[in-house]
Design an enzyme around this catalytic site. Structure first.
Site, short mmCIF file in Angstrom:
data_model
loop_
_atom_site.label_atom_id
_atom_site.label_comp_id
_atom_site.label_asym_id
_atom_site.label_seq_id
_atom_site.Cartn_x
_atom_site.Cartn_y
_atom_site.Cartn_z
N SER A 17 0.90 -1.27 -0.06
CA SER A 17 -0.26 -0.05 -0.08
C SER A 17 0.69 1.37 -0.06
O SER A 17 0.52 2.23 -0.80
CB SER A 17 -0.79 0.01 1.28
N THR A 62 -5.43 -3.11 8.13
CA THR A 62 -5.22 -4.42 7.60
C THR A 62 -5.18 -5.46 8.48
O THR A 62 -5.46 -5.40 9.73
CB THR A 62 -4.27 -4.59 6.28
N LYS A 66 -9.03 -5.34 11.38
CA LYS A 66 -10.17 -4.91 10.38
C LYS A 66 -11.62 -4.91 11.36
O LYS A 66 -12.33 -4.01 11.16
CB LYS A 66 -10.44 -5.79 9.14
N GLU A 78 -22.40 2.65 6.12
CA GLU A 78 -23.17 1.42 5.96
C GLU A 78 -22.50 0.16 5.75
O GLU A 78 -23.01 -0.97 6.26
CB GLU A 78 -24.38 1.87 5.00
N ASN A 87 -11.52 -1.22 6.37
CA ASN A 87 -10.24 -1.06 5.75
C ASN A 87 -9.75 0.23 5.53
O ASN A 87 -8.70 0.48 5.07
CB ASN A 87 -10.22 -2.25 4.47
N ASP A 103 -13.29 -3.11 0.33
CA ASP A 103 -12.60 -4.36 -0.46
C ASP A 103 -13.72 -5.02 -1.19
O ASP A 103 -13.32 -5.51 -2.33
CB ASP A 103 -12.60 -5.41 0.67
N GLY A 128 -15.63 -19.77 -0.22
CA GLY A 128 -15.25 -19.11 1.37
C GLY A 128 -16.30 -18.26 1.76
O GLY A 128 -17.31 -17.86 0.87
N GLY A 130 -15.78 -16.28 4.82
CA GLY A 130 -15.11 -15.24 5.70
C GLY A 130 -15.55 -13.80 5.49
O GLY A 130 -16.50 -13.49 4.63
P1 ATR Z 1 -11.12 -13.22 5.78
O1 ATR Z 1 -11.62 -12.40 6.54
O2 ATR Z 1 -9.73 -12.89 5.05
O3 ATR Z 1 -12.07 -13.60 4.40
P2 ATR Z 1 -11.52 -15.53 7.23
O4 ATR Z 1 -12.78 -14.67 8.05
O5 ATR Z 1 -10.88 -16.39 8.34
O6 ATR Z 1 -10.80 -14.56 6.43
O7 ATR Z 1 -12.14 -16.52 6.56
C1 ATR Z 1 -11.54 -17.36 5.83
C2 ATR Z 1 -12.19 -18.47 4.84
O8 ATR Z 1 -11.41 -19.23 4.34
C3 ATR Z 1 -13.26 -19.08 5.53
O9 ATR Z 1 -14.35 -19.33 4.27
C4 ATR Z 1 -12.75 -20.35 5.95
O10 ATR Z 1 -13.55 -21.35 6.11
P3 ATR Z 1 -14.36 -21.69 7.34
O11 ATR Z 1 -15.33 -20.92 7.39
O12 ATR Z 1 -14.82 -23.20 7.36
O13 ATR Z 1 -13.21 -21.61 8.52
C5 ATR Z 1 -11.86 -20.65 4.67
N1 ATR Z 1 -10.57 -21.64 4.68
C6 ATR Z 1 -9.50 -21.20 5.77
N2 ATR Z 1 -8.49 -22.47 5.81
C7 ATR Z 1 -9.45 -23.32 4.85
C8 ATR Z 1 -8.90 -24.59 4.51
N3 ATR Z 1 -7.85 -25.17 5.06
N4 ATR Z 1 -9.79 -25.39 3.72
C9 ATR Z 1 -11.12 -24.89 3.42
N5 ATR Z 1 -11.46 -23.37 3.62
C10 ATR Z 1 -10.67 -22.78 4.50
#
Ligand code: ATR
Length: 277
Positions: A17, A62, A66, A78, A87, A103, A128, A130
């Site tokens: 950044s 970061t 966050k 919002e 972020n 993001d 994913g 997260g």
């Molecule tokens: P971020 O905020 O960067 O999205 P996070 O909230 O930790 O990070 O989310 C990480 C994502 O990666 C989640 O969807 C996580 O799956 P879970 O909800 O089941 O934890 C996924 N993830 C992380 N490690 C993983 C792995 N080894 N295999 C599959 N999914 C994984």
């Protein structure tokens, strides 16, 4: 007077950044500087108060701050509220610090830079559930995408995001997603899989991927993740995470300066820096 900006995180040494924002300040003739600041979790509240006292004009937040930064800010917009994560922080005219999140929209801008805006009614698969996936899901919805499926190791987390969306959305397992991959036009990978030093290299097999599909990864180090490589081998169009990084930064820059930086000009510089990864 010279303005100053920063990015806070732990670790922070490898952040790109500062390079990007300082380049933009220079290009636009803005008298400002942008610094990386290492802030440990236990020092977050004091760090935010200190930066406010010392007149910072804005900063990025970061990993891992966050979410935890929210109570230390004076206001949240919002999107940041909905995503539960910040972020970008802007110093308002009255001196208060307001949190934003660029993001999700940054990702969508980078995706549409490559694929245009004609695929908003096609089937999207988010991998994913997260914070990153949540931001992208809301951003997709906000600009008119109509068909989103979220697959995740923990399906309940995908269900939770789907329940918060107003468009029809469904949650499925990683296995189911892999088995029905040929249904999706756009895949968006948001887990750490494929990231440098990550133990997981690819979320699942792409055997059933359509060659007409578009596959995007938010990971940008390395630029070519195993997932993108496998997608490219199948003839799919690929979108690396570098565009998201640049566009989330460009949106933050716009909040701070009311000016739009050139997203393409810094790309070469960042590519050179990431080269060989
Ligand atoms: P971020 O905020 O960067 O999205 P996070 O909230 O930790 O990070 O989310 C990480 C994502 O990666 C989640 O969807 C996580 O799956 P879970 O909800 O089941 O934890 C996924 N993830 C992380 N490690 C993983 C792995 N080894 N295999 C599959 N999914 C994984």
């Amino acid at each position: 007077m010279k303005k100053w900006y920063a990015v806070i995180g732990d670790p922070i040494g490898h952040s790109l950044s500062p390079m990007m924002h300082n380049e933009w300040f220079q290009q636009l003739g803005i008298d400002a500087t942008y610094l990386p600041i290492h802030v440990k979790e236990e020092d977050l509240e004091a760090a935010v108060a200190s930066m406010k006292l010392l007149g910072i004009s804005g900063f990025n937040v970061t990993i891992p701050h966050k979410e935890k930064i929210r109570p230390f800010l004076d206001a949240l917009d919002e999107t940041a509220e909905k995503m539960g994560a910040v972020n970008t922080v802007v110093r308002l005219e009255d001196g208060r610090l307001k949190g934003y999140n660029t993001d999700g929209l940054g990702f969508v801008r980078s995706l549409e830079e490559v694929i245009g805006d004609t695929k908003r009614h096609e089937k999207v698969l988010l991998i994913g559930a997260g914070g990153a996936a949540r931001g992208i899901a809301f951003a997709l919805e906000s600009i008119g995408y109509t068909d989103v499926t979220i697959c995740n190791r923990t399906v309940e987390k995908a269900q939770q995001i789907c329940a918060e969306l107003t468009i029809p959305a469904q949650a499925i397992s990683l296995n189911t997603a892999s088995e029905q991959l040929d249904e999706y036009a756009i895949l968006i990978q948001t887990t750490p899989a494929g990231m440098k030093n990550s133990q997981v290299t690819i979320p699942f097999s792409l055997e059933k991927l359509k060659s007409s599909a578009i596959v995007a990864d938010i990971v940008y180090n390395p630029l070519m993740t195993p997932l993108l490589q496998a997608a490219q081998d199948k003839g799919a169009t690929i979108v690396s995470g570098l565009g998201m990084f640049i566009h989330q930064g460009a949106l933050a820059f716009e909040y701070w300066t009311k000016q739009s930086p050139d997203p393409t000009a810094v790309k070469e510089q960042l590519l050179t820096h990431l080269g060989g990864n």
